[in-house]
Scaffold this motif. Structure first.
Motif, short mmCIF file in Angstrom:
data_model
loop_
_atom_site.label_atom_id
_atom_site.label_comp_id
_atom_site.label_asym_id
_atom_site.label_seq_id
_atom_site.Cartn_x
_atom_site.Cartn_y
_atom_site.Cartn_z
N GLU A 89 -2.30 -7.68 12.97
CA GLU A 89 -3.31 -7.09 11.62
C GLU A 89 -3.12 -5.51 12.07
OE1 GLU A 89 -6.86 -9.16 13.80
OE2 GLU A 89 -6.84 -7.94 15.20
N LYS A 90 -2.82 -5.16 12.53
CA LYS A 90 -3.18 -3.16 12.63
C LYS A 90 -1.55 -2.98 11.79
CE LYS A 90 -5.59 -2.23 16.01
NZ LYS A 90 -6.35 -2.14 14.94
N ARG A 146 10.18 -3.16 23.20
CA ARG A 146 11.44 -1.87 24.12
C ARG A 146 11.57 -0.60 23.02
NH1 ARG A 146 17.18 -5.26 25.34
NH2 ARG A 146 16.33 -7.27 26.23
N ALA A 147 10.25 -1.31 21.90
CA ALA A 147 9.97 0.12 21.52
C ALA A 147 8.34 0.69 21.40
CB ALA A 147 10.24 -0.42 20.07
N MET A 148 8.55 1.10 22.47
CA MET A 148 7.11 1.97 22.64
C MET A 148 7.35 3.15 23.08
SD MET A 148 5.44 -0.75 23.47
CE MET A 148 3.88 -0.72 23.98
N GLU A 149 9.14 3.78 22.97
CA GLU A 149 8.02 5.61 23.01
C GLU A 149 9.82 6.25 22.26
OE1 GLU A 149 9.06 7.05 26.89
OE2 GLU A 149 8.59 4.66 27.94
N ILE A 198 4.21 -0.36 19.51
CA ILE A 198 3.06 0.27 19.87
C ILE A 198 1.64 -0.86 19.03
CG2 ILE A 198 1.11 1.50 20.00
CD1 ILE A 198 3.32 3.57 21.20
N LYS A 199 2.21 -0.79 17.92
CA LYS A 199 1.19 -1.20 16.40
C LYS A 199 1.33 -2.75 16.44
CE LYS A 199 3.89 1.29 13.89
NZ LYS A 199 4.75 2.19 12.08
N MET A 200 2.43 -3.07 17.16
CA MET A 200 3.43 -4.81 16.72
C MET A 200 2.00 -5.94 18.75
SD MET A 200 6.47 -4.63 15.97
CE MET A 200 7.03 -6.05 15.64
N GLN A 236 0.17 -3.71 20.47
CA GLN A 236 -1.65 -3.12 20.22
C GLN A 236 -2.85 -4.54 19.45
OE1 GLN A 236 -2.22 0.76 18.70
NE2 GLN A 236 -3.09 1.16 20.54
N GLY A 237 -2.48 -5.51 18.65
CA GLY A 237 -2.78 -6.16 17.82
C GLY A 237 -3.40 -7.05 18.64
N PHE A 238 -3.08 -7.38 19.75
CA PHE A 238 -3.44 -8.38 21.03
C PHE A 238 -4.69 -7.38 21.96
CE2 PHE A 238 0.92 -10.48 19.87
CZ PHE A 238 0.33 -11.52 20.47
N LEU A 239 -4.95 -6.29 22.18
CA LEU A 239 -5.45 -5.62 22.70
C LEU A 239 -6.75 -5.21 21.93
CD1 LEU A 239 -3.04 -4.63 24.26
CD2 LEU A 239 -4.73 -3.57 25.19
N GLU A 240 -7.06 -5.67 20.43
CA GLU A 240 -7.99 -4.97 20.42
C GLU A 240 -8.73 -6.54 19.70
OE1 GLU A 240 -7.76 -1.99 17.66
OE2 GLU A 240 -6.41 -1.16 18.71
N ALA A 241 -8.12 -7.86 19.83
CA ALA A 241 -8.77 -8.82 19.37
C ALA A 241 -9.52 -9.73 20.01
CB ALA A 241 -7.38 -10.68 19.04
#
Lengths: 81, 224
Positions: free
Chosen positions: B128-129, B203-206, B215-217, B219-224
């Motif tokens: 959703e991000k 593996r795509a965090m930096e 991160i954008k992928m 992160q969706g889970f964290l703000e749910a």
């Protein structure tokens, strides 16, 4: 004691890349008379069972639950006494 | 936010996954496959990548019978959020939590490289991000990533907006690395609480490691 021979192959209609590669390799060895190459796997085991019907039911269940992924694979069962 | 990460014998992405979610501020726990329950404070359960049980028989086929999997299936059926990455995706399809199956790559080669992915449906907590049509760059590393589903199943995936991501080039045109049906890289279940993808967002965090699109992928889970 019975021996069960299970063959697992990709279903007809599901592209078998390994079969295709083997076919190409055979063609490069000039075996031009080859077609329909399929690569699968064979699983062989002993089964402590006397009754063939029960053995077939058991092995079918094994195939459905573990030995084959029926989304992409078909299986055949052979029982040898 | 608590993320629980499954570990089977042969799993090798659990620490990368832990690191990724930690960097996003989540509390994390690695759960050994012999455990018979999912920690009750779990907000997201991740089936991490690797080669569970050496990929013997088929990728993911043996892992589905690990003691923890009964609890995972219950957790998912009760609406718990589950994410399967790479081998985790294979385990979830084998366990019947996601539709389809993963076959050997069409080229028969193991693929390990960065690949572009197009967001197909962001109508879910995972993506959703992002916006539909967005292109993200994330590593792939798999031998059995060739997604297969029959025609009827494929129609259902489209009808229910279950296709999450497709492989593409940098402009978003479909580009298929492994033979997947319709270049599908990731799907979710109908209820939109179980997600699976072959590429590795963890593996795509930096940026220094090539991309931070993961991160954008995640992160969706964290703000749910």
């Amino acid at each position: 004691m019975m021996k069960a021979i299970v063959n697992v192959f990709l279903k007809a209609g599901v592209l078998d890349s390994q079969g295709k590669a083997v076919h190409h390799a055979l063609a490069s060895l000039h075996f031009d008379n080859v077609s329909n190459v399929r690569v699968g796997k064979q699983i062989i085991f002993s089964l402590d069972e006397k009754e063939e019907k029960k053995a077939m039911a058991d092995v079918t269940k094994m195939c459905e639950e573990l030995l084959a992924n029926t989304v992409i694979e078909d299986y055949t069962i052979e029982l040898v006494k | 936010m608590k993320v629980t990460i499954l570990q089977f014998p042969g799993t090798n992405c659990e620490y990368d996954t832990q690191n990724a979610f930690k960097s996003l501020g989540a509390e994390t726990e690695i759960l050994w496959h012999k455990e018979e329950s999912v920690p009750s404070d779990t907000d997201l359960l991740v089936v991490a990548g690797g080669f569970s049980y050496g990929d013997y028989l088929r990728s993911g086929a043996i892992a589905k019978f690990s003691p923890v999997m009964k609890a995972v299936i219950n957790y998912a059926n009760n609406g718990g959020k589950v994410l399967g990455i790479c081998n985790g995706f294979q385990v979830l399809t084998e366990a019947g939590l996601l539709p389809g199956a993963l076959k050997r790559n069409e080229s028969l080669h193991f693929l390990s490289k960065h690949h572009n992915l197009k967001v197909v449906n962001n109508d879910n907590i995972f993506l959703e991000k992002l916006h539909n049509g967005d292109v993200v760059n994330v590593p792939i590393a798999h031998h059995d990533g060739n997604y297969y589903i029959d025609e009827k199943g494929l129609k259902e995936l489209y009808a229910n907006n279950q296709i999450l991501l497709k492989y593409c080039d940098e402009s978003g045109n479909e580009k298929n690395p492994n033979g997947s049906v319709d270049s599908i890289a990731g799907v979710c279940n109908k209820e939109r609480n179980v997600f699976g993808l072959m590429p590795h967002p963890e593996r795509a965090m930096e940026k220094i490691l090539g991309s931070d699109d993961g991160i954008k992928m995640l992160q969706g889970f964290l703000e749910a």
